[in-house]
Scaffold this active site. Structure first.
Site, PDB file in Angstrom:
ATOM      1  N   ARG A 362       0.827  -1.217   0.000  1.00  0.00           N
ATOM      2  CA  ARG A 362       0.000   0.000   0.000  1.00  0.00           C
ATOM      3  C   ARG A 362       0.858   1.262   0.000  1.00  0.00           C
ATOM      4  O   ARG A 362       0.494   2.257  -0.608  1.00  0.00           O
ATOM      5  CB  ARG A 362      -0.932   0.007   1.214  1.00  0.00           C
ATOM      6  CG  ARG A 362      -2.189  -0.788   1.022  1.00  0.00           C
ATOM      7  CD  ARG A 362      -3.292  -0.349   1.973  1.00  0.00           C
ATOM      8  NE  ARG A 362      -4.409  -1.281   1.863  1.00  0.00           N
ATOM      9  CZ  ARG A 362      -4.582  -2.315   2.671  1.00  0.00           C
ATOM     10  NH1 ARG A 362      -3.745  -2.528   3.648  1.00  0.00           N
ATOM     11  NH2 ARG A 362      -5.606  -3.123   2.501  1.00  0.00           N
ATOM     12  N   GLY A 363       1.981   1.225   0.708  1.00  0.00           N
ATOM     13  CA  GLY A 363       2.864   2.394   0.755  1.00  0.00           C
ATOM     14  C   GLY A 363       3.367   2.783  -0.620  1.00  0.00           C
ATOM     15  O   GLY A 363       3.386   3.972  -0.974  1.00  0.00           O
TER      16      GLY A 363
END
Length: 423
Positions: A362-363
């Site tokens: 997700r980062g």
């Protein structure tokens, strides 16, 4: 032994569901109840309007929704009666928080913002002031899910069914992106939706009454003091934020509807930490601190006093700046698809995430999206290293593993690693 008066009901009189339901209705109700002998015995005819019949189970295919006229009247009435909102352009300082909010309006797929900071730093005021800047979207009139007439992924069940049947005459209008407040004391039924008791009693129809997640579809869901939210509501938000859909299975109701929203939360870290699972669902994390400059503090106090004294005149004084910012956001949203980011920059972003031991991907995804949104906001069609340096601390600081012995701010760790990799 005296006889009972003829006007008094015997305590042994026969009970019927019809008479019980009629007793629950106000005396002015003139519409008869659609309760039949078959209903009272538990057998519902398959031809009953609004019910899909299956063996041993009833599936909802009827949603309690206002008519187009009712919806327009309600919207105009709400607009006239709503309390004045502090202008976004008048917010002094807090640039990091304002930038995170603007980037999420430009690209809702970033995934929302978590704002943590001291008491009285303008967190709630800033979020609610975003309402004036929200762009218009196309919605189907009378649909409680804010369905997009062109995208089946964010259509409510009834609209999707009409589209699949080839109906091309959907009534469409434009409306502002909605912002829904989720109060801490909300019940799960109010959040997810439940059976419409009024329709069940007056019409004998099992209808679904949409909740706050339906109202927030294609909009913003704001939770103030999110770290104080009950665990069962956190679970509901996690489920909806992960899948983009809200599924309700209760009291014989079975329905799924889209629930794609920008999740914005604010809170004070002194009042408790947020569960890591929910924290990871926020695309960006803004850290807000108290303004220390005396001149700025005086300016904030004076501006607030002006607003409290005459909200309308204060809002009018910032009207031009608000419109300019609104045009900038609309332009950035329309040009977002044309923004490019070089492959070597993508590789370096992923290298930063990898060396910081960020769990999951997700980062990486959020950093790429936020950098492109920032470039679009600045009117460029290519992402620069400066764009990435601006957004990467907000995208990664809340995804790092917590070290109880570490005193340095996680945002500084991200910046150090960024310069190490990008140099």
């Amino acid at each position: 032994m005296p006889l009972l008066p003829t006007t008094m009901a015997s305590p042994f009189s026969t009970f019927s569901p019809t008479s019980a339901a009629r007793a629950l209705l106000p005396a002015s109700t003139s519409r008869p109840l659609a309760l039949t002998a078959a209903a009272s015995s538990g057998r519902i005819p398959p031809s009953r309007k609004g019910l899909g019949f299956r063996r041993g189970r009833f599936t909802i295919c009827n949603v309690a929704a206002p008519t187009a006229a009712e919806q327009e009247a309600k919207a105009s009435g709400a607009k006239e009666s709503q309390r004045p909102v502090y202008p976004f352009a008048a917010i002094v300082g807090q640039d990091e928080m304002k930038l995170c909010l603007l980037l999420n309006v430009i690209d809702p797929k970033i995934g929302g913002v978590m704002i943590m900071g001291d008491r009285g730093t303008g967190k709630s005021t800033t979020v609610r002031s975003l309402v004036d800047l929200l762009p218009d979207i196309r919605v189907v009139i009378g649909d409680p899910f804010n369905s997009d007439p062109d995208d089946p992924e964010v259509m409510g069940p009834e609209v999707r069914e009409r589209v699949l049947q080839g109906d091309t005459s959907l009534p469409v209008t434009t409306a502002k992106i909605t912002m829904v407040d989720l109060p801490l004391g909300a019940t799960e039924d109010r959040v997810c939706g439940t059976i419409d008791i009024e329709k069940a009693l007056t019409e004998g129809v099992k209808a679904f009454e949409p909740g706050l997640l339906a109202k927030a579809n294609r909009g913003i869901l704001y939770v103030d003091e999110v770290n104080l939210l009950d665990d069962h509501l956190v679970d509901v938000l996690l489920d909806s934020a992960a899948s983009g859909w809200n599924t309700v299975e209760r009291e014989g109701i079975s329905i799924s509807h889209p629930a794609r929203f920008i999740l914005i939360g604010s809170g004070n870290p002194e009042e408790g930490e947020l569960r890591p699972q929910l924290l990871d669902r926020f695309g960006m994390h803004a850290q807000v601190g108290t303004v220390r400059d005396a001149e700025l503090r005086v300016k904030i106090v004076e501006e607030r006093a002006r607003f409290d004294r005459d909200p309308k005149a204060f809002r009018d004084s910032y009207k031009e700046e608000q419109e300019k910012l609104q045009d900038q956001i609309s332009s950035a949203r329309s040009n977002l698809g044309a923004v490019q980011i070089d492959h070597d920059l993508r590789v370096k972003i992923s290298k930063v995430c990898s060396e910081l031991n960020v769990d999951g991907l997700r980062g990486d995804i959020v950093t790429n999206r936020a950098a492109k949104a920032l470039a679009s906001l600045k009117g460029r069609d290519k992402v620069t290293v400066e764009d990435i340096a601006t957004v990467i601390p907000n995208c990664l600081r809340h995804r790092l593993r917590k070290d109880p012995l570490e005193s340095i701010d996680s945002g500084l760790l991200v910046i150090e690693k960024f310069y190490e990799v990008f140099s």
